[in-house]
Design an enzyme around this catalytic site. Sequence first.
Site, PDB file in Angstrom:
ATOM      1  N   GLY A   1     -10.768   4.493  -5.591  1.00 55.98           N
ATOM      2  CA  GLY A   1     -10.296   5.293  -4.474  1.00 55.98           C
ATOM      3  C   GLY A   1      -9.828   6.669  -4.918  1.00 55.98           C
ATOM      4  O   GLY A   1      -9.250   6.818  -5.987  1.00 55.98           O
TER       5      GLY A   1
ATOM      6  N   ARG B   1      -8.771  19.310 -14.014  1.00 57.39           N
ATOM      7  CA  ARG B   1      -8.569  20.687 -14.500  1.00 57.39           C
ATOM      8  C   ARG B   1      -7.860  20.691 -15.855  1.00 57.39           C
ATOM      9  O   ARG B   1      -8.251  21.408 -16.788  1.00 57.39           O
ATOM     10  CB  ARG B   1      -7.746  21.456 -13.461  1.00 57.39           C
ATOM     11  CG  ARG B   1      -7.301  22.858 -13.866  1.00 57.39           C
ATOM     12  CD  ARG B   1      -6.516  23.459 -12.685  1.00 57.39           C
ATOM     13  NE  ARG B   1      -5.973  24.768 -12.996  1.00 57.39           N
ATOM     14  CZ  ARG B   1      -4.769  24.981 -13.521  1.00 57.39           C
ATOM     15  NH1 ARG B   1      -3.986  23.939 -13.832  1.00 57.39           N
ATOM     16  NH2 ARG B   1      -4.334  26.213 -13.748  1.00 57.39           N
TER      17      ARG B   1
ATOM     18  N   VAL C   1      -7.639  18.178 -18.089  1.00 58.13           N
ATOM     19  CA  VAL C   1      -8.503  17.596 -19.127  1.00 58.13           C
ATOM     20  C   VAL C   1      -9.472  18.643 -19.654  1.00 58.13           C
ATOM     21  O   VAL C   1      -9.622  18.832 -20.874  1.00 58.13           O
ATOM     22  CB  VAL C   1      -9.289  16.380 -18.565  1.00 58.13           C
ATOM     23  CG1 VAL C   1     -10.383  15.951 -19.557  1.00 58.13           C
ATOM     24  CG2 VAL C   1      -8.362  15.206 -18.286  1.00 58.13           C
TER      25      VAL C   1
ATOM     26  N   ARG D   1     -17.726   3.159  -6.153  1.00 60.28           N
ATOM     27  CA  ARG D   1     -17.549   1.872  -6.819  1.00 60.28           C
ATOM     28  C   ARG D   1     -18.924   1.427  -7.322  1.00 60.28           C
ATOM     29  O   ARG D   1     -19.941   1.711  -6.707  1.00 60.28           O
ATOM     30  CB  ARG D   1     -16.939   0.859  -5.851  1.00 60.28           C
ATOM     31  CG  ARG D   1     -15.603   1.375  -5.283  1.00 60.28           C
ATOM     32  CD  ARG D   1     -14.860   0.323  -4.495  1.00 60.28           C
ATOM     33  NE  ARG D   1     -13.746   0.913  -3.763  1.00 60.28           N
ATOM     34  CZ  ARG D   1     -12.558   1.187  -4.265  1.00 60.28           C
ATOM     35  NH1 ARG D   1     -12.321   0.926  -5.544  1.00 60.28           N
ATOM     36  NH2 ARG D   1     -11.611   1.716  -3.526  1.00 60.28           N
ATOM     37  N   CYS D   2     -18.942   0.743  -8.462  1.00 57.24           N
ATOM     38  CA  CYS D   2     -20.215   0.427  -9.107  1.00 57.24           C
ATOM     39  C   CYS D   2     -20.242  -1.029  -9.565  1.00 57.24           C
ATOM     40  O   CYS D   2     -19.604  -1.393 -10.561  1.00 57.24           O
ATOM     41  CB  CYS D   2     -20.437   1.366 -10.296  1.00 57.24           C
ATOM     42  SG  CYS D   2     -22.009   1.115 -11.152  1.00 57.24           S
TER      43      CYS D   2
ATOM     44  N   ASP E   1      -6.766   0.006 -11.964  1.00 59.38           N
ATOM     45  CA  ASP E   1      -7.002  -1.112 -12.876  1.00 59.38           C
ATOM     46  C   ASP E   1      -8.481  -1.407 -13.091  1.00 59.38           C
ATOM     47  O   ASP E   1      -8.926  -1.661 -14.214  1.00 59.38           O
ATOM     48  CB  ASP E   1      -6.311  -2.376 -12.346  1.00 59.38           C
ATOM     49  CG  ASP E   1      -4.812  -2.355 -12.570  1.00 59.38           C
ATOM     50  OD1 ASP E   1      -4.344  -1.449 -13.284  1.00 59.38           O
ATOM     51  OD2 ASP E   1      -4.119  -3.236 -12.038  1.00 59.38           O
TER      52      ASP E   1
ATOM     53  N   THR F   1      -4.081   6.523  -8.412  1.00 58.43           N
ATOM     54  CA  THR F   1      -4.090   5.651  -7.241  1.00 58.43           C
ATOM     55  C   THR F   1      -2.832   5.894  -6.425  1.00 58.43           C
ATOM     56  O   THR F   1      -1.746   6.040  -6.995  1.00 58.43           O
ATOM     57  CB  THR F   1      -4.166   4.158  -7.630  1.00 58.43           C
ATOM     58  OG1 THR F   1      -3.904   3.353  -6.465  1.00 58.43           O
ATOM     59  CG2 THR F   1      -3.150   3.793  -8.702  1.00 58.43           C
TER      60      THR F   1
ATOM     61  N   ASP G   1      -1.417   3.736  -4.697  1.00 66.49           N
ATOM     62  CA  ASP G   1      -0.737   2.455  -4.487  1.00 66.49           C
ATOM     63  C   ASP G   1       0.445   2.200  -5.418  1.00 66.49           C
ATOM     64  O   ASP G   1       1.232   1.290  -5.169  1.00 66.49           O
ATOM     65  CB  ASP G   1      -1.737   1.303  -4.652  1.00 66.49           C
ATOM     66  CG  ASP G   1      -2.918   1.413  -3.702  1.00 66.49           C
ATOM     67  OD1 ASP G   1      -2.742   1.962  -2.606  1.00 66.49           O
ATOM     68  OD2 ASP G   1      -4.024   0.966  -4.070  1.00 66.49           O
TER      69      ASP G   1
ATOM     70  N   ASP H   1       0.472   0.755  -8.193  1.00 69.87           N
ATOM     71  CA  ASP H   1       0.401  -0.654  -8.585  1.00 69.87           C
ATOM     72  C   ASP H   1      -0.055  -0.863 -10.028  1.00 69.87           C
ATOM     73  O   ASP H   1      -0.484  -1.956 -10.392  1.00 69.87           O
ATOM     74  CB  ASP H   1      -0.517  -1.427  -7.630  1.00 69.87           C
ATOM     75  CG  ASP H   1      -1.942  -0.884  -7.600  1.00 69.87           C
ATOM     76  OD1 ASP H   1      -2.186   0.193  -8.172  1.00 69.87           O
ATOM     77  OD2 ASP H   1      -2.811  -1.537  -6.993  1.00 69.87           O
TER      78      ASP H   1
ATOM     79  N   ARG I   1       7.956   7.906  15.574  1.00 72.24           N
ATOM     80  CA  ARG I   1       9.309   7.559  16.019  1.00 72.24           C
ATOM     81  C   ARG I   1       9.704   8.363  17.260  1.00 72.24           C
ATOM     82  O   ARG I   1      10.332   7.835  18.177  1.00 72.24           O
ATOM     83  CB  ARG I   1      10.315   7.808  14.900  1.00 72.24           C
ATOM     84  CG  ARG I   1      11.765   7.551  15.305  1.00 72.24           C
ATOM     85  CD  ARG I   1      12.730   8.048  14.248  1.00 72.24           C
ATOM     86  NE  ARG I   1      12.720   7.196  13.072  1.00 72.24           N
ATOM     87  CZ  ARG I   1      13.434   6.072  12.965  1.00 72.24           C
ATOM     88  NH1 ARG I   1      14.185   5.673  13.970  1.00 72.24           N
ATOM     89  NH2 ARG I   1      13.396   5.368  11.865  1.00 72.24           N
TER      90      ARG I   1
ATOM     91  N   MET J   1      -0.877   2.155   3.778  1.00 73.34           N
ATOM     92  CA  MET J   1      -1.796   1.649   2.753  1.00 73.34           C
ATOM     93  C   MET J   1      -1.023   1.095   1.548  1.00 73.34           C
ATOM     94  O   MET J   1       0.198   1.069   1.536  1.00 73.34           O
ATOM     95  CB  MET J   1      -2.760   2.756   2.332  1.00 73.34           C
ATOM     96  CG  MET J   1      -3.718   3.176   3.444  1.00 73.34           C
ATOM     97  SD  MET J   1      -4.927   4.419   2.939  1.00 73.34           S
ATOM     98  CE  MET J   1      -6.153   3.362   2.152  1.00 73.34           C
TER      99      MET J   1
ATOM    100  N   ARG K   1      -2.944  -1.556  -0.541  1.00 73.34           N
ATOM    101  CA  ARG K   1      -3.619  -2.808  -0.905  1.00 73.34           C
ATOM    102  C   ARG K   1      -2.597  -3.952  -0.902  1.00 73.34           C
ATOM    103  O   ARG K   1      -1.942  -4.179   0.099  1.00 73.34           O
ATOM    104  CB  ARG K   1      -4.328  -2.681  -2.253  1.00 73.34           C
ATOM    105  CG  ARG K   1      -5.503  -1.724  -2.240  1.00 73.34           C
ATOM    106  CD  ARG K   1      -6.381  -1.872  -3.458  1.00 73.34           C
ATOM    107  NE  ARG K   1      -5.646  -1.649  -4.694  1.00 73.34           N
ATOM    108  CZ  ARG K   1      -6.187  -1.797  -5.896  1.00 73.34           C
ATOM    109  NH1 ARG K   1      -7.451  -2.181  -6.026  1.00 73.34           N
ATOM    110  NH2 ARG K   1      -5.469  -1.566  -6.984  1.00 73.34           N
TER     111      ARG K   1
ATOM    112  N   ALA L   1      13.441   2.730   8.863  1.00 77.28           N
ATOM    113  CA  ALA L   1      12.825   1.661   9.654  1.00 77.28           C
ATOM    114  C   ALA L   1      13.785   0.496   9.846  1.00 77.28           C
ATOM    115  O   ALA L   1      14.633   0.212   8.997  1.00 77.28           O
ATOM    116  CB  ALA L   1      11.553   1.182   8.964  1.00 77.28           C
TER     117      ALA L   1
END
Length: 324
Positions: free
Chosen positions: A15, A25, A27, A76-77, A107, A129, A131, A133, A158, A173, A175, A190
């Site tokens: 993603g 940039r 790198v 994705r491959c 990951d 990512t 996420d 995670d 709200r 989002m 995952r 919330a």
Amino acid sequence: MAKEMRAIGVLTSGGDAPGMNAAIRAVVRKAIANGMKVKGIKKGYQGLLNEEILDLEKWSVADIIQRGGTILGTARCTEFKTEEGQQKGAEICRKHGIDGLVVIGGDGSYRGAQALSRQGINTVGIPGTIDLDITCTEYTIGFDTAINTAMDAIDKVRDTSSSHERCSIIEVMGRNAGYIALWCGVANGAEDILLPEKYDKNEQTIINNIINNRKRGKTHHIIINAEGIGHSTSMARRIEAATGIETRATILGYMQRGGNPTCKDRFYASIMGAYAADILCQGKTNRVVGYKHGEFQDFDIEEALAMKKSISEYQYEVSRALSM
């Protein structure tokens, strides 16, 4: 003896995340400053297998640091999950003179990097990512932008929820990780925060909270629901039927992955990109760049993938206490 690096490749996989361009940039420019050539690989591992490879110069990455997404594209491959695909990828790297590869992703992307390292291509991963995670690091590229995008959107929901005296379920989002939901739940004030790591599927508790808050004069009720739980629309129907209070579901979706990266995402991604180029230049391989205890560090990929990450118990307790 460390393998001499003459040219390195860089790709983005999985993603997209705001800040990936800042990493690309960094790198490119740090590798060139270290005397190496740089090849950009389009569309992740799929692009590697298709030999979609181009030379990158310092000017190639001008004016991209502020842009969301990734200029290299991503995909994705499935083929790269096979041993034949991994061998083919390593052969293509050698064919194009690529001695080392920087992989920006999550990951799954690291497993591809790990496989290439076993095939003799030096690899370094950068956590890209939204996420948050990836266990070995306290920061992942794109998370800060994503939570700020979601926070702004939730504030807007709200306003209308309060005007119409509604209950709103807002799905973010992440995952199977609840970090975006946790951070936005606290930051947006919330009333309920549903995390995959903690949710007991007891909707009656949520229903009781809504009814009790309405009795106390609260004109709206915000529920932040993590993607890993999902089913926000059907949940809204059940809550409305049980409470008699108009309930709407809003799924923020891919807007959280887009937009101009925040200052933090630009800065951290830049340091991580430069760090990755440096350690490749030193001949390191099978490493992941991370940020931990206030320092940028690198970890063995196998060690990083074996780590387990969980929601902080204290942060979760605070989120519950503040939502009362």
